[in-house]
Design a protein around this motif. Sequence first.
Motif, PDB file in Angstrom:
ATOM      1  N   ILE A  59      -8.782  -6.069   2.359  1.00  0.00           N
ATOM      2  CA  ILE A  59      -8.544  -7.499   2.586  1.00  0.00           C
ATOM      3  C   ILE A  59      -8.818  -8.276   1.301  1.00  0.00           C
TER       4      ILE A  59
ATOM      5  N   LEU B 283      -5.939  -7.622  -1.051  1.00  0.00           N
ATOM      6  CA  LEU B 283      -4.756  -8.403  -0.683  1.00  0.00           C
ATOM      7  C   LEU B 283      -4.926  -9.862  -1.100  1.00  0.00           C
ATOM      8  N   TRP B 284      -6.147 -10.391  -1.019  1.00  0.00           N
ATOM      9  CA  TRP B 284      -6.386 -11.760  -1.468  1.00  0.00           C
ATOM     10  C   TRP B 284      -6.168 -11.876  -2.981  1.00  0.00           C
TER      11      TRP B 284
ATOM     12  N   SER C  13      -2.582 -11.817  -3.660  1.00  0.00           N
ATOM     13  CA  SER C  13      -1.984 -13.110  -3.323  1.00  0.00           C
ATOM     14  C   SER C  13      -2.240 -14.143  -4.418  1.00  0.00           C
TER      15      SER C  13
ATOM     16  N   PHE D 256      -0.952 -14.688   1.237  1.00  0.00           N
ATOM     17  CA  PHE D 256      -1.893 -13.833   1.971  1.00  0.00           C
ATOM     18  C   PHE D 256      -1.560 -13.801   3.453  1.00  0.00           C
TER      19      PHE D 256
ATOM     20  N   CYS E 205       1.717 -11.802   4.237  1.00  0.00           N
ATOM     21  CA  CYS E 205       1.572 -10.346   4.182  1.00  0.00           C
ATOM     22  C   CYS E 205       0.601  -9.819   5.237  1.00  0.00           C
ATOM     23  N   TRP E 206      -0.413 -10.595   5.575  1.00  0.00           N
ATOM     24  CA  TRP E 206      -1.402 -10.139   6.544  1.00  0.00           C
ATOM     25  C   TRP E 206      -0.864 -10.173   7.973  1.00  0.00           C
TER      26      TRP E 206
END
Length: 100
Positions: A52, A55-56, A59, A76, A79-80
Amino acid sequence: MTNRHPVLVIVLSFFTCGIYHIYWLVNTKLEMNKLGAEIPTAWLLIVPFVNIYWLWRWSQGVEKVTRNTLGAVPAFLLCWFLGFIGIAITQSYFNKVSAA
């Protein structure tokens, strides 16, 4: 940024059961790092909960590369929560960057 067709990104991700999704994330990370983003190693994708954070950071790289056209928070969330559809939308923003 490499110009990819957004629908093809969805189709490949679906038919490879998400493997292309991970491949796409890693390749775009490498391309964004070449353009000045600072995204950590993609190995963090396999670590629970740390992915997570990764991914941040990815982003934030999207925000930097697209010059705030697509912010970090929307990238974010796309995609999340939307998965394949989210990466297709993000790819369309990357295509605009590559065209410029």
